[in-house]
Design an enzyme around this catalytic site. Structure first.
Site, PDB file in Angstrom:
ATOM      1  N   VAL A  20       0.835  -1.209   0.000  1.00  0.00           N
ATOM      2  CA  VAL A  20       0.000   0.000   0.000  1.00  0.00           C
ATOM      3  C   VAL A  20       0.871   1.261   0.000  1.00  0.00           C
ATOM      4  CG1 VAL A  20      -1.791   1.285   1.232  1.00  0.00           C
ATOM      5  CG2 VAL A  20      -1.894  -1.212   1.135  1.00  0.00           C
ATOM      6  N   GLY A 140     -10.891  -1.080   1.903  1.00  0.00           N
ATOM      7  CA  GLY A 140     -10.004  -0.679   0.800  1.00  0.00           C
ATOM      8  C   GLY A 140     -10.384   0.652   0.185  1.00  0.00           C
ATOM      9  N   GLY A 193      -1.972 -10.112  -3.657  1.00  0.00           N
ATOM     10  CA  GLY A 193      -1.679  -8.997  -2.751  1.00  0.00           C
ATOM     11  C   GLY A 193      -2.879  -8.530  -1.932  1.00  0.00           C
ATOM     12  N   GLU A 196      -3.467 -10.035   4.331  1.00  0.00           N
ATOM     13  CA  GLU A 196      -2.582  -9.399   5.306  1.00  0.00           C
ATOM     14  C   GLU A 196      -1.254 -10.145   5.322  1.00  0.00           C
ATOM     15  OE1 GLU A 196      -3.562  -6.558   7.248  1.00  0.00           O
ATOM     16  OE2 GLU A 196      -4.959  -6.756   5.603  1.00  0.00           O
ATOM     17  N   ASP A 207      -9.679  -9.778  10.666  1.00  0.00           N
ATOM     18  CA  ASP A 207      -9.478  -8.548   9.890  1.00  0.00           C
ATOM     19  C   ASP A 207     -10.831  -7.866   9.660  1.00  0.00           C
ATOM     20  OD1 ASP A 207      -7.708  -6.858   7.896  1.00  0.00           O
ATOM     21  OD2 ASP A 207      -9.504  -7.439   6.795  1.00  0.00           O
ATOM     22  N   LYS A 211     -12.495  -4.237  11.271  1.00  0.00           N
ATOM     23  CA  LYS A 211     -13.178  -3.200  10.476  1.00  0.00           C
ATOM     24  C   LYS A 211     -14.596  -2.974  11.007  1.00  0.00           C
ATOM     25  CE  LYS A 211     -10.491  -4.600   6.435  1.00  0.00           C
ATOM     26  NZ  LYS A 211     -10.484  -5.512   5.279  1.00  0.00           N
ATOM     27  N   GLY A 309      -5.997  -4.468  -1.960  1.00  0.00           N
ATOM     28  CA  GLY A 309      -5.103  -4.271  -3.098  1.00  0.00           C
ATOM     29  C   GLY A 309      -4.467  -2.894  -3.066  1.00  0.00           C
TER      30      GLY A 309
HETATM   31  N1  HSE Z   1      -6.444  -8.281   3.912  1.00  0.00           N
HETATM   32  C1  HSE Z   1      -7.465  -7.292   3.738  1.00  0.00           C
HETATM   33  C2  HSE Z   1      -8.565  -7.893   2.912  1.00  0.00           C
HETATM   34  C3  HSE Z   1      -6.884  -6.093   3.049  1.00  0.00           C
HETATM   35  O1  HSE Z   1      -8.371  -8.980   2.346  1.00  0.00           O
HETATM   36  O2  HSE Z   1      -9.650  -7.322   2.846  1.00  0.00           O
HETATM   37  C4  HSE Z   1      -7.733  -4.889   3.170  1.00  0.00           C
HETATM   38  O3  HSE Z   1      -7.952  -4.527   4.475  1.00  0.00           O
END
Ligand code: HSE
Length: 440
Positions: A20, A140, A193, A196, A207, A211, A309
């Site tokens: 990022v 994202g 990509g 995490e 993850d 959020k 991404g």
């Molecule tokens: N690893 C996270 C996902 C990246 O796959 O959503 C974005 O936060």
């Protein structure tokens, strides 16, 4: 330039030049003129902290601006904004705290940091009089933080349903559409990509849960504790469950659900969930994310985009850099999180109510269904349908039994499923997943 004001140079320290970070560096340069015309700010990344100076990079970057010590960014008086993209929670906490104390605006995409230490960090931001911006921390490239902070500011949030982990959505999509194994689909997601650095954060559901904590805290004005969030990952979802769900007209998604009940108690959970195939969320595929926000004035709204991404996430970071520039030019509007006392309580997870999909593997003998319905019925749990598919289970002495359960409290379901697990007629541990009808 906006209002005819002369352009202002905004000096930025970037900590972290991974996927990022490199995207931010590249895209700030690519769209510098457009950003300047729109915002009056000339974004200049003047210091960059990296772990390894010798690492070969996809971007061209002048070696003079590189350092291996983020403290140099904080100590540099000319740096006005610090971007934290180093990940993790310990060093990142030190970096963000030190930046705030040095009166530098912070931009971060670190959802784990905010979910775990947000309350403390926003209190510090308030105390230091500098904001933290974190658009890239959730979904994202979808500007969902601005939606909650600004676009829907007039609304009580009734509920949020979100697919907010790109990796999990990619894995479930590839399992469903291409018949890939879980391991192969995860490897593809990592290669692209999306995952995490530690992909167990993705597949464990944490993850997305981090959020969800951020979205729920913004929506309800108090910081949700991690221990009040119910989290299940996708590592237990099998292709059989996906196929059974499809036969019943559902797709399986890792869904985060946030809602307040009539007493203002807030429920936050992230789990593999069956969604009706006719609903738009069931058709969000690949690394895309989507979030349905239901507000009391606006009704239902939908936000869709790439949830992971390099480029999508850097779009959100750069949007925060523009917000930081506006703060430096015109003054801050808020510190990033504004607490209020209108809600303030989490709902005990065992009291949360939903429908369920239950798949049992049972010995094929008379009376089995009766024993199972008795265990459920004793807790007042109703069954809306029972399916015993004959063609999907070839093993001779066992059969699959799929039950669709009416609205039930989690606590009652746990008790019933514990009793069912002990029945001699049950041959393997049951799979039970939430079903969301999306009717509220
Ligand atoms: N690893 C996270 C996902 C990246 O796959 O959503 C974005 O936060």
């Amino acid at each position: 330039m906006p209002n005819g004001t002369p352009p202002r140079t905004i000096r930025i320290g970037l900590a972290g030049l991974g996927n990022v970070g490199a995207g931010v560096f590249k895209n700030v340069a690519q769209n510098r003129d457009l950003i300047l015309q729109r915002t009056g700010a000339d974004l200049q990344i003047t210091r960059v902290a990296v772990r390894n100076l010798a690492k070969k990079r996809e971007i061209e970057i002048s070696p003079e601006i590189l350092t291996t010590d983020w403290r140099e960014l904080v100590a540099d008086e000319s740096v006005q904004v610090v971007v934290e993209l180093i990940g993790g929670t310990d060093e990142a906490f030190d970096l963000v705290s030190a930046s705030l104390r040095a009166k530098k605006i912070v931009v971060t995409g670190n959802k784990a940091l905010l979910a775990e230490k947000g309350q403390e960090l926003f209190a510090l931001a308030e105390q230091c009089g500098v904001p933290i911006y974190f658009e890239a921390a959730v979904a994202g490239g979808i500007p969902i933080i601005q939606v909650l902070q600004e676009g829907l500011v007039a609304n009580h949030i009734r509920s949020i349903h979100g697919i907010i982990n790109g990796t999990c959505n990619y894995v479930l999509t590839r399992m469903s559409q291409a018949g890939l194994s879980y391991a192969d689909a995860l490897q593809e997601a990592q290669e692209k990509g999306y995952a995490e650095a530690d992909p167990t954060l993705d597949v464990s559901g944490w993850d997305a849960a981090h959020k969800a904590i951020i979205l729920a805290s913004l929506s309800y004005g108090f910081w949700i504790k991690t221990e009040d969030v119910h989290v299940e990952g996708i590592d237990q979802v099998s292709i059989e469950d996906i196929r059974f769900a499809e036969r019943l007209g559902y797709g399986v998604k890792l869904l985060s659900v946030i809602r307040a009940d009539a007493d203002g108690r807030v429920e936050v959970r992230t789990q593999p969930t069956l969604l009706p195939q006719s609903h738009v969320l069931a058709n969000v595929n690949g690394a895309f994310n989507a979030i349905v926000v239901n507000g009391d004035i606006v009704g239902e709204t939908l936000f869709y985009g790439r949830g992971a991404g390099q480029d999508p996430t850097s779009s959100s970071v750069i949007s925060d850099l523009c917000e930081a520039a506006a703060t430096l030019i015109y003054g801050a509007r808020h510190s990033g999180f504004v607490p209020h006392g209108l809600y303030g309580r989490s709902k005990p997870i065992n009291e949360t109510i939903s429908r369920y999909f239950v798949r049992l593997t049972v010995y094929d003998q008379p009376g089995v269904l009766g024993q199972i319905t008795t265990a459920l019925g004793a807790r007042g749990i109703g069954i809306s349908s029972v399916i015993q598919p004959e063609d999907l289970e070839s093993v001779s002495d066992t059969a699959s039994l799929v039950l669709m359960i009416d609205d039930a409290k989690l606590g009652d379901m746990k008790a019933a499923m514990a009793e069912i697990a002990e029945l001699a007629c049950v041959s393997r541990p049951a799979v039970w997943l939430r079903v969301e009808t999306m009717s509220s």
